[in-house]
Scaffold this active site. Structure first.
Site, short mmCIF file in Angstrom:
data_model
loop_
_atom_site.label_atom_id
_atom_site.label_comp_id
_atom_site.label_asym_id
_atom_site.label_seq_id
_atom_site.Cartn_x
_atom_site.Cartn_y
_atom_site.Cartn_z
N GLY A 50 -3.85 -15.41 12.23
CA GLY A 50 -3.15 -14.42 11.41
C GLY A 50 -1.65 -14.49 11.64
N ALA A 51 -0.93 -14.97 10.62
CA ALA A 51 0.53 -15.13 10.75
C ALA A 51 1.23 -14.03 9.96
CB ALA A 51 0.95 -16.51 10.23
N GLY A 52 0.79 -12.80 10.15
CA GLY A 52 1.33 -11.68 9.38
C GLY A 52 2.43 -10.93 10.11
N GLY A 75 1.11 -10.74 13.96
CA GLY A 75 0.93 -12.03 14.63
C GLY A 75 2.21 -12.85 14.71
N ASN A 131 -5.74 -8.98 9.03
CA ASN A 131 -5.66 -7.66 8.41
C ASN A 131 -6.99 -6.92 8.47
OD1 ASN A 131 -5.83 -10.06 6.96
ND2 ASN A 131 -5.61 -9.03 4.99
N GLU A 160 7.71 -1.88 12.47
CA GLU A 160 8.43 -2.83 11.64
C GLU A 160 9.89 -2.41 11.51
OE1 GLU A 160 6.34 -3.75 8.00
OE2 GLU A 160 4.46 -3.72 9.09
N LEU A 206 1.80 10.07 15.97
CA LEU A 206 3.11 9.83 15.35
C LEU A 206 3.11 10.35 13.91
CD1 LEU A 206 3.79 6.25 16.75
CD2 LEU A 206 5.08 8.33 17.30
N CYS A 260 -0.04 1.11 8.63
CA CYS A 260 -0.88 1.62 9.73
C CYS A 260 -1.30 3.07 9.62
CB CYS A 260 -0.15 1.44 11.05
SG CYS A 260 0.01 -0.27 11.50
C1 UDX Z 1 3.90 2.42 13.17
C2 UDX Z 1 4.01 2.79 14.65
O1 UDX Z 1 5.30 3.38 14.90
C3 UDX Z 1 3.81 1.56 15.52
O2 UDX Z 1 3.80 1.91 16.89
C4 UDX Z 1 2.49 0.90 15.15
O3 UDX Z 1 2.33 -0.30 15.89
C5 UDX Z 1 2.43 0.60 13.67
O4 UDX Z 1 2.67 1.79 12.91
P1 UDX Z 1 5.53 1.28 11.41
O5 UDX Z 1 4.53 1.74 10.40
O6 UDX Z 1 5.97 -0.13 11.39
O7 UDX Z 1 4.98 1.54 12.89
O8 UDX Z 1 6.86 2.17 11.28
P2 UDX Z 1 7.28 3.63 11.77
O9 UDX Z 1 8.65 3.54 12.29
O10 UDX Z 1 6.28 4.26 12.63
O11 UDX Z 1 7.38 4.42 10.39
C6 UDX Z 1 6.23 4.73 9.61
C7 UDX Z 1 6.62 5.58 8.42
O12 UDX Z 1 7.01 6.89 8.85
C8 UDX Z 1 7.81 5.04 7.62
O13 UDX Z 1 7.58 5.22 6.25
C9 UDX Z 1 8.96 5.89 8.10
O14 UDX Z 1 10.01 5.97 7.17
C10 UDX Z 1 8.27 7.23 8.30
N1 UDX Z 1 8.96 8.14 9.24
C11 UDX Z 1 9.11 7.77 10.54
C12 UDX Z 1 9.39 9.38 8.80
O15 UDX Z 1 9.24 9.73 7.63
N2 UDX Z 1 10.00 10.23 9.70
C13 UDX Z 1 10.17 9.89 11.01
O16 UDX Z 1 10.71 10.71 11.77
C14 UDX Z 1 9.71 8.62 11.45
P1 ADP Z 2 -0.74 -7.39 9.87
O1 ADP Z 2 0.27 -6.38 9.37
O2 ADP Z 2 -1.89 -6.74 10.59
O3 ADP Z 2 -0.13 -8.51 10.64
P2 ADP Z 2 -0.94 -9.10 7.52
O4 ADP Z 2 -1.72 -8.86 6.27
O5 ADP Z 2 0.54 -9.15 7.48
O6 ADP Z 2 -1.46 -8.00 8.57
O7 ADP Z 2 -1.42 -10.47 8.18
C1 ADP Z 2 -2.73 -10.86 8.39
C2 ADP Z 2 -2.86 -12.37 8.13
O8 ADP Z 2 -4.15 -12.80 8.56
C3 ADP Z 2 -2.72 -12.79 6.68
O9 ADP Z 2 -1.66 -13.72 6.55
C4 ADP Z 2 -4.09 -13.45 6.36
O10 ADP Z 2 -3.97 -14.59 5.51
C5 ADP Z 2 -4.56 -13.87 7.73
N1 ADP Z 2 -6.01 -14.05 7.84
C6 ADP Z 2 -7.00 -13.20 7.50
N2 ADP Z 2 -8.22 -13.71 7.81
C7 ADP Z 2 -8.02 -14.92 8.38
C8 ADP Z 2 -8.87 -15.93 8.94
N3 ADP Z 2 -10.19 -15.80 8.98
N4 ADP Z 2 -8.29 -17.06 9.44
C9 ADP Z 2 -6.94 -17.20 9.41
N5 ADP Z 2 -6.09 -16.28 8.92
C10 ADP Z 2 -6.60 -15.15 8.41
#
Ligand code: UDX
Ligand code: ADP
Length: 463
Positions: free
Chosen positions: A10-12, A15, A92, A166, A228, A277
């Site tokens: 998974g290169a998302g 990953g 994913n 992110e 959170l 998430c």
């Molecule tokens: C979240 C968790 O923070 C992280 O630990 C987990 O690994 C993945 O999920 P992420 O979704 O990437 O990370 O971003 P985050 O900074 O948590 O923000 C999530 C959402 O909440 C965004 O839309 C952000 O704008 C919003 N947010 C965040 C608010 O509206 N108010 C805040 O005070 C903080």
């Molecule tokens: P995350 O935010 O959890 O990293 P993403 O959707 O960005 O999720 O990335 C997940 C990646 O995993 C995608 O690029 C998808 O193509 C890859 N993936 C899903 N299933 C497999 C599999 N069986 N083998 C290899 N890659 C996979």
């Protein structure tokens, strides 16, 4: 056991950055990130690292340093599995869109496919690490598949959830608050835990590396995201009360945040949280609680999502009401489409839902976002299936320049808190808009007094 070869499936968003940082910090470990998506791997291998598929501040520099040295991106999944001692599963786990648990439970089909592939290929003992966020007790299912379909080799399953956010992925990975590793309390399980601890210890203090049992680790990740998200829904609930009572939510957040027991982070009222998430993990938590018959627990957490949906809808309703109860034929410009600043990710972004509501009201929505492509915005809208692709295409105008996007607009709405929005020449934007010129600040990032001085009718969240 000394780890010399790691594979990540998974290169998302998780990953890619995580493995890039492991490779940078552990030059003695060969890290291969594999994905079925050929285009994605091609993009990770783009000679110009500015073009890698994920935008994260600082990431392209790390990829430039490590790629080709000990960091590799490949579609040869089986070869990478075969060679590695440790396999991270980072695929994913979307919310199920069919069958039992539809709209709630996590869809584990990609995880199961990975487990089956590992079982088929592995000829030596392997450590399999759950990196994706998973329902508690998924490790049990993975273990059962590996043990029953494998070639008789030994597998240790570890849970090592990723807490990076992110937009700050690189700094979060370089300086994590903690690393969590869950494993079995057997000699083999402990050896596997120690091997992974040693990888992280290349740059993380040992006292920040927590080891637990597998179920605690899996559940901690869901719990962290639920807490959170709950803080955001709590402050957003207060924002609505502030609007009715004359209180200012920024002042309330500051006042409560100075209480060291509450703390000041994650108290920013907004148009609603997005991202891949929070919603998915809470729905999953609700589903798990219900499946154990814990209805009160489930209802408690579900309210976080209900409040978030309400906040998004409230924002679009406010735009319509303020514009004299009709936006039909009016140009409404969105600044921002990403779910937060410093990322090109749009999953569950509030902008998508607000745009959908306004298009239903026949508004002409225009968008400028510094990092999100036109194709992405349109596919986000198509995904809701509210109307046809052609209709979405003709209802959404996408601009590469914010000033052009705002020209002739009846209202501008800030949907993402990109820093550049605070540096704009707002007089110039005001001059180019229809009057009265409305400004809806869904992130409370602009200076209300200055904008009102220019002549805008400014509406923030919670004041
Ligand atoms: C979240 C968790 O923070 C992280 O630990 C987990 O690994 C993945 O999920 P992420 O979704 O990437 O990370 O971003 P985050 O900074 O948590 O923000 C999530 C959402 O909440 C965004 O839309 C952000 O704008 C919003 N947010 C965040 C608010 O509206 N108010 C805040 O005070 C903080
Ligand atoms: P995350 O935010 O959890 O990293 P993403 O959707 O960005 O999720 O990335 C997940 C990646 O995993 C995608 O690029 C998808 O193509 C890859 N993936 C899903 N299933 C497999 C599999 N069986 N083998 C290899 N890659 C996979």
């Amino acid at each position: 056991m000394k780890i010399t070869k790691i594979c990540c499936i998974g290169a998302g968003y998780v990953g890619g950055p995580t493995m890039a940082v492991i490779a940078q910090k552990c030059p003695h470990i060969q890290v291969t990130v594999v994905d079925l998506n050929e285009q994605r791997i091609k993009d990770w291998n783009d000679p110009n690292t500015e073009n890698i598929p994920i935008y994260e501040p600082g990431l392209s520099e790390i990829v430039a340093e490590a790629r080709g040295r000990n960091l590799f991106f490949s579609t040869e999944v089986e070869k990478a599995i075969d060679e590695a001692q440790v396999i991270f599963i980072s695929v994913n786990t979307p919310t199920k869109t069919y069958g039992k648990g539809k709209g709630m439970a996590a869809d584990l089909k990609y995880i199961e496919l990975c487990a089956r592939q590992i079982a088929k290929v592995a000829k030596q003992n392997k450590i399999v690490v759950e990196k994706s966020t998973l329902p508690v007790r998924t490790a049990e299912a993975i273990k059962s598949i590996l043990d029953n379909t494998g070639n008789g080799v030994q597998f240790q399953i570890l849970s090592n959830p990723e807490f990076l956010a992110e937009g700050t992925a690189v700094t979060d990975l370089l300086n994590p608050d903690r690393i969590l590793i869950g494993g079995d309390a057997t000699p083999e399980g402990e050896a596997a835990i120690n091997a992974l601890v040693d990888v992280y210890a290349n740059w993380v203090d040992k006292d920040k590396i927590l080891t637990t049992n597998v179920w605690s680790s899996e559940l901690s990740k869901l719990t962290a995201n639920a807490f959170l998200a709950q803080r955001i829904s709590s402050i957003n609930a207060m924002s609505e009360l502030c609007e009715k009572t004359g209180a200012d939510v920024n002042e309330v957040a500051k006042a409560i945040g100075m209480d060291s027991r509450i703390g000041s982070k994650f108290l920013k009222a907004s148009v609603g949280f997005g991202g891949s998430c929070f919603q998915k993990d809470i729905l999953n938590l609700v589903y798990i609680a219900k499946s154990y018959g814990l209805n009160e627990v489930a209802d408690y957490w579900e309210q976080v999502i209900i409040m978030n949906d309400h906040q998004k809808r409230r924002f679009s309703n406010k735009i319509v009401q303020t514009l004299y109860n009709t936006v039909a034929g009016k140009k409404i410009t969105f600044l921002g489409w990403a779910f937060k600043k410093d990322t090109n990710d749009t999953r569950e972004s509030a902008a998508i839902y607000v745009a959908d509501d306004l298009i239903n009201e026949q508004a002409e929505v225009s968008v400028y976002d510094p990092k999100v492509s036109r194709t992405k915005m349109l596919s986000d809208l198509d995904y809701l299936e509210t109307r046809t692709s052609e209709e979405n295409n003709s209802s959404l105008a996408i601009f590469n320049n914010a000033y052009e996007a705002c020209k002739g607009a009846h209202a501008v709405a800030v949907l993402t808190e990109w820093d550049e929005f605070t540096t704009y020449d707002w007089q110039k934007i005001y001059d180019s808009m229809h009057k009265p010129a409305f400004l809806f600040d869904g992130r409370n990032i602009l200076n209300a007094k200055e904008l009102e001085g220019i002549g805008f009718i400014y509406k923030g969240i919670g004041s």
